[in-house]
Motif scaffolding. Sequence first.
Motif: not given
Length: 72
Positions: A39-60
């Motif tokens: 469960d902790k691993k899944q939560e960490l992966v979710r957070k990492m994906r959200e951060r990556a999506e936010a970075q790509t959105a601000t770069a665009v």
Amino acid sequence: MAKSRNNLLGVGGQRKKLSRAEQQGAGTARDSDRKVAEDKKQELVRKMRERAEAQTATAVEPAAQDAPPAQS
């Protein structure tokens, strides 16, 4: 001829001794620890994906703002 052909004691490993809780169908503490870790691993992966999506959105977005408006 092979020795001890009829002596199969120990072949196939040893059985694990079950606690009373395990005998009654309850899972082991190790199983629950694995679930918590998963469960902790899944939560960490979710957070990492959200951060990556936010970075790509601000770069665009800045690239879209710098472009001059299209005139027809």
